[in-house]
Design a protein around this motif. Structure first.
Motif, short mmCIF file in Angstrom:
data_model
loop_
_atom_site.label_atom_id
_atom_site.label_comp_id
_atom_site.label_asym_id
_atom_site.label_seq_id
_atom_site.Cartn_x
_atom_site.Cartn_y
_atom_site.Cartn_z
N ALA A 84 29.09 66.67 62.18
CA ALA A 84 28.38 67.84 61.65
C ALA A 84 29.33 68.77 60.91
CB ALA A 84 27.70 68.59 62.80
N PRO A 85 30.02 68.25 59.89
CA PRO A 85 30.86 69.15 59.10
C PRO A 85 30.00 70.15 58.36
CG PRO A 85 30.66 67.03 58.01
CD PRO A 85 30.01 66.88 59.36
N LEU A 86 30.53 71.37 58.16
CA LEU A 86 29.77 72.42 57.50
C LEU A 86 30.51 72.94 56.28
CD1 LEU A 86 28.57 74.59 60.53
CD2 LEU A 86 27.14 73.19 59.05
N PRO A 87 29.80 73.25 55.22
CA PRO A 87 30.47 73.88 54.08
C PRO A 87 30.77 75.34 54.38
CG PRO A 87 28.11 73.72 53.67
CD PRO A 87 28.37 73.00 54.96
N ASN A 88 31.85 75.83 53.80
CA ASN A 88 32.14 77.26 53.88
C ASN A 88 31.20 78.02 52.95
OD1 ASN A 88 34.44 77.18 55.69
ND2 ASN A 88 35.56 76.20 54.02
N ALA A 148 42.23 83.85 68.75
CA ALA A 148 42.28 82.95 67.60
C ALA A 148 42.35 83.70 66.28
CB ALA A 148 41.07 82.03 67.61
N VAL A 149 41.64 84.83 66.18
CA VAL A 149 41.56 85.55 64.91
C VAL A 149 42.53 86.72 64.84
CG1 VAL A 149 39.16 84.86 64.58
CG2 VAL A 149 39.66 87.03 65.71
N ALA A 150 43.30 86.93 65.90
CA ALA A 150 44.25 88.04 65.90
C ALA A 150 45.37 87.78 64.90
CB ALA A 150 44.83 88.24 67.29
N GLY A 151 45.83 88.82 64.26
CA GLY A 151 46.96 88.67 63.34
C GLY A 151 48.19 88.19 64.05
N GLY A 152 48.88 87.23 63.44
CA GLY A 152 50.09 86.70 64.05
C GLY A 152 49.85 85.67 65.12
N ALA A 153 48.59 85.24 65.33
CA ALA A 153 48.31 84.23 66.35
C ALA A 153 48.93 82.91 65.96
CB ALA A 153 46.80 84.07 66.51
N ALA A 154 49.29 82.13 66.96
CA ALA A 154 49.78 80.77 66.70
C ALA A 154 48.66 79.95 66.09
CB ALA A 154 50.26 80.14 68.00
N ALA A 155 49.02 78.85 65.44
CA ALA A 155 48.03 77.97 64.82
C ALA A 155 47.79 76.75 65.68
CB ALA A 155 48.50 77.55 63.43
N VAL A 156 46.52 76.46 65.97
CA VAL A 156 46.19 75.22 66.67
C VAL A 156 46.50 74.03 65.78
CG1 VAL A 156 44.34 73.92 67.80
CG2 VAL A 156 44.42 76.42 68.01
N TRP A 157 46.16 74.16 64.50
CA TRP A 157 46.44 73.14 63.49
C TRP A 157 47.28 73.78 62.39
CZ3 TRP A 157 45.34 68.21 64.56
CH2 TRP A 157 44.41 67.98 65.58
N ASP A 158 48.42 73.19 62.10
CA ASP A 158 49.36 73.80 61.15
C ASP A 158 48.72 74.06 59.80
OD1 ASP A 158 51.30 73.68 63.11
OD2 ASP A 158 52.19 71.82 62.37
N GLU A 159 47.83 73.18 59.37
CA GLU A 159 47.21 73.33 58.06
C GLU A 159 46.12 74.40 58.03
OE1 GLU A 159 45.26 69.60 59.95
OE2 GLU A 159 47.16 70.71 60.02
N GLN A 160 45.78 74.96 59.21
CA GLN A 160 44.80 76.05 59.28
C GLN A 160 45.44 77.24 60.00
OE1 GLN A 160 42.45 74.83 56.92
NE2 GLN A 160 41.17 76.17 58.17
N PRO A 161 46.31 77.96 59.36
CA PRO A 161 47.05 79.03 60.04
C PRO A 161 46.17 80.16 60.55
CG PRO A 161 47.44 79.08 57.66
CD PRO A 161 46.73 77.80 57.94
N ASP A 162 44.94 80.30 59.98
CA ASP A 162 44.04 81.35 60.47
C ASP A 162 43.13 80.88 61.59
OD1 ASP A 162 42.34 79.69 59.09
OD2 ASP A 162 41.54 81.23 57.75
N ASN A 163 43.26 79.59 61.96
CA ASN A 163 42.47 78.98 63.05
C ASN A 163 40.97 78.93 62.77
OD1 ASN A 163 44.59 78.35 64.92
ND2 ASN A 163 44.78 80.55 65.32
N VAL A 164 40.57 79.10 61.53
CA VAL A 164 39.15 79.07 61.17
C VAL A 164 38.79 77.68 60.65
CG1 VAL A 164 37.35 80.01 59.68
CG2 VAL A 164 39.07 81.53 60.68
N SER A 165 37.83 77.04 61.32
CA SER A 165 37.35 75.74 60.85
C SER A 165 36.34 75.90 59.72
CB SER A 165 36.70 74.96 62.00
OG SER A 165 36.05 73.80 61.53
N PHE A 166 35.40 76.83 59.89
CA PHE A 166 34.43 77.09 58.82
C PHE A 166 34.06 78.57 58.81
CE2 PHE A 166 31.56 76.43 62.40
CZ PHE A 166 30.57 77.36 62.18
#
Length: 771
Positions: A84-88, A148-166
């Motif tokens: 169930a991928p979603l578009p942004n 997850a959305v706090a500034g300076g939070a670690a990244a679960v996935w390196d390619e998504q530094p803001d931790n937002v999937s969609f």
């Protein structure tokens, strides 16, 4: 022919219960083929860490050990893909973190799978797991939506530094902003819909068998639908449809969570192929807490703009869903689906929603009873109740003046492409309020105060979408003994399908329910099926069963016509026989089945139904609570439900579904909470720490219906399996807030309303009493 004894609308008891309560059920763990080996998994003790496996040989050399698999050993197999991928909002594709069969180099959540061990016994497999040498390099963990959305939070996935999937939106923002700018009053709430562990009675399991000659797998899995599992497993294992058979027997609860393909299933299949022996894995309860998809976990803000008369001008919502470390099968779709229902039952002209899904170093989140709709109902009903408090309009009156009227049906909402076909919301709310004796509440509140207790009353009026999407293709056969067998691709997890489907069949065949067998859960016996979920089994599967039974009834009359020397138009079916109407000439079904011309085709009825649109069950829940300031314990003292489910198939089964859903909602509202510490360790990892509702926490219910048939379902049926869990949380929490507002002026409270939270909230009351 009108059937009243066994057919639809009758409160018949479940035919499957005698078998189940006398120990004749056959659940996942009951399947133990000869020569079966047993599996265990090495799971990460850390939420986020790099790792290196330093020693596998010690484990492989232990007594009874047959196989140890790591990521490198299964590199030729595929990941378990999110479906169930979603578009942004800008049209770009969201980030999708599929689930690897085994972690490679880095673990993402507590319980992440690192190695799969197979041995002669479970104990030997577990001993070998402990013998695996592994070094972890612990990394910072991301826990909770705010984290997850706090500034300076670690990244679960390196390619998504803001931790937002969609990051998606729906609705038109400009008119919403304009309505808020001119509003006489704006009301806002921020609510948390906490994460839940989906604790069904029977934990997950799998038994994998492999036929080397046929190159074919057979997997026995307690599930919510075998065909969906087979399709996913085909992709993971890289085989064709005829190379996998999936079997599901009796299932001790599902609630959405047993829909999905988990790592253990293809791992067991691969182990069985390599060893050419059956391989079995059964989850322990503690393992379930870290290895099965969890539910809910939304943080949401809702706002409503009102005119001077309390009419809703516009609403806007900001919803963030915690998806966990990986995207489960439907994970991203769940908060999005919920967002499509945020208009609720109200004729709000303009609505805008922003909905996001974020990664955290926690167990993945997916559908749990209601799948987004309970979250939506909770948000909007908490918002509407707050609006009532801040305008001084009663909770019932503010709803009544903003309801979508029956005259507006069908009604297309301003978001989500939802078209409600029918509904009379004021009618069932009025009946629920009357049955709950709302007008007598003040006297009961005074009695509670005299005992030193705090009393509150609250209501919630909900709507949900059910029974959309794929159809069901059903077959029913006349058996040699004169009974019938239904083959259907849904899957009972305790709902009573064997009874309900038999009622659909009996409507046309007039057989006692015990003479109608129902076959589900076997891809070799049932050709197709979309499984059970979204309250679809009766509104979709039942319609198909009815169509197949009607088709078979016509063939039976055709078979009997020559034998009875009568025209088909003169024949009727009654009491398991075909007879000439108005006479005593008949031929029973067993005799029909024995006729030379009773070929398989003539003894088989086919039926299918693809829903043209969703159905929209709705209703009102009223809860009344009493809180003890000295202990913080909240007791639900009265609970009333009036629902609209369209045409009712079996009132007894329906009440059971509603009762069960309400009990789960009470569990969330007052007891259940999944807690991770800042390092991502699960602190509520057993029933010692995770509070489940008990019998004493659940009151007796008053339940009735005020039904308006659906126009999108051929029989007017609306789904009912999830409804109890949708209306209950906001009703209970609105009652809790009412009690707190009356006693200490507090209007903000999140679930669960635990004794500790209530005790703290009512501190001013104790202080005043002591003064």
């Amino acid at each position: 022919m009108t059937v009243t004894k066994f057919g639809l609308g009758q409160p018949l008891r479940r035919v499957e219960d005698r078998r189940l309560i006398t120990g004749e059920g056959h659940y996942g763990d009951d399947h133990a083929p000869e020569g079966c080996l047993h599996a265990a998994l090495l799971r990460s003790p850390h939420a986020h860490a790099g790792f290196t496996i330093t020693d596998l040989e010690a484990a492989r050399a232990m007594p009874g050990v047959h196989l140890v698999l790591t990521a490198e050993d299964v590199a030729d197999l595929k990941e378990i893909k999110c479906q169930a991928p979603l578009p942004n909002g800008d049209g770009s594709q969201n980030h999708v973190a599929h689930i690897p069969l085994l972690a490679k180099g880095k673990v993402k959540h507590i319980g992440d799978a690192v190695a799969f061990v197979v041995a002669d016994t479970v104990a030997q497999a577990r001993d070998a797991v402990e013998a695996i040498g592994i070094d972890y390099d612990v990394l910072p963990a991301v826990v909770g939506i705010r984290g997850a959305v706090a500034g300076g939070a670690a990244a679960v996935w390196d390619e998504q530094p803001d931790n937002v999937s969609f990051d998606s939106t729906m609705g038109d923002k400009a008119p919403v902003d304009a309505a808020f700018a001119k509003a006489a009053k704006v009301v806002r709430v921020e609510v948390e819909n906490q994460r839940l562990v989906t604790n069904y009675m029977e934990t997950r399991s799998v038994v994998a068998e492999y036929d080397a000659g046929a190159k074919r797998f057979t997997l026995t899995i307690p599930s919510q639908g075998v065909h969906g599992l087979r399709k996913t497993l085909m992709g993971v294992l890289g085989v064709e449809k005829d190379q996998i058979r999936v079997v599901t027997g009796d299932v001790g609860g599902g609630f959405g969570t047993k829909t999905f393909t988990y790592r253990e299933y293809p791992l067991a299949a691969e182990a069985a192929r390599r060893l050419n022996r059956p391989v079995k894995w059964v989850s322990e309860r503690g393992e379930h807490f870290v290895a099965c998809a969890q539910g809910r976990d939304n943080l949401s803000v809702g706002e409503v703009a009102l005119d001077a008369d309390g009419t809703f001008l516009a609403m806007r919502f900001d919803v963030i869903g915690d998806l966990g470390a990986y995207l489960s099968q439907y994970g991203p779709y769940i908060p999005y689906l919920g967002a499509t229902m945020l208009t609720g039952v109200y004729k709000t002209p303009a609505v805008h929603v922003r909905v996001r899904g974020v990664y955290t170093n926690t167990v993945p989140v997916d559908a749990y009873r209601g799948a987004g709709r309970p979250e939506a109902a909770y948000l909007i009903e908490r918002l509407v109740d707050r609006a009532a408090r801040e305008t001084g309009i009663s909770p019932a009156d503010i709803r009544r003046r903003n309801f979508i009227p029956p005259s507006a049906m069908p009604y297309t909402t301003p978001i989500g492409d939802r078209t409600y076909d029918t509904g009379d919301f004021a009618a069932h709310m009025g009946r629920a309020v009357e049955a709950a004796d709302w007008t007598g509440f003040e006297a009961r509140a005074a009695e509670s105060r005299a005992k030193g207790l705090v009393r509150g009353i609250g209501l919630a009026t909900y709507i949900e979408c059910t029974a959309w999407g794929e159809g069901e293709d059903v077959k029913i056969t006349l058996d040699q003994d004169g009974g019938a067998t239904v083959y259907v691709g849904t899957q009972s997890n305790g709902q009573g399908h064997a009874t309900a489907y038999a009622q659909f069949a009996s409507e046309h065949l007039d057989l006692p329910l015990e003479r109608i067998r129902v076959v589900q859960g076997d891809t070799d016996k049932v050709a197709t099926g979309a499984g059970t979920g979204g309250s679809r089994s009766i509104p979709v599967g039942g319609i198909s069963v009815g169509a197949a039974s009607k088709n078979l009834a016509g063939k039976l009359k055709e078979l009997a016509s020559e034998e009875l020397e009568a025209g088909i138009q003169d024949l009727e079916i009654a009491e398991g026989a075909v007879r000439v109407a108005g006479t005593d000439r008949s031929i029973d079904f067993a005799a029909l089945a024995a006729l030379p011309k009773a070929t398989e085709a003539m003894r088989t009825g086919q039926g299918d139904f693809v829903p043209p649109s969703a159905t929209y069950p709705n209703g009102t829940h009223v809860a009344e609570v009493e809180i003890d300031p000295d202990t913080g314990i909240t007791t639900i003292v009265r609970y009333t439900v009036c629902d609209d489910f369209g045409i009712v198939v079996n009132p007894l089964l329906l009440a059971g579904q509603v009762h069960g859903g309400v009990a789960q909602g009470i569990g969330q509202a007052l007891h259940e909470r999944t807690v991770y510490d800042e390092a991502g360790q699960l602190l509520t990892a057993s029933f010692m720490d995770y509070a489940m509702p008990r019998a004493g926490d659940v009151p007796f219910f008053h339940f009735e219906t005020k039904n308006v048939p659906s126009t999108t379902n051929p029989m007017g049926i609306k789904g009912a399996g999830e409804a109890g869990s949708i209306g209950s949380c906001p009703a209970v929490m609105n009652a809790v807030v009412d009690a707190l507002d009356r006693s200490v002026g507090l209007r903000d409270m999140d679930m669960p309303a635990t004794p500790a939270r209530m005790f703290a909230a009512l501190a001013p009351l104790r202080k005043a009493a002591a003064a």
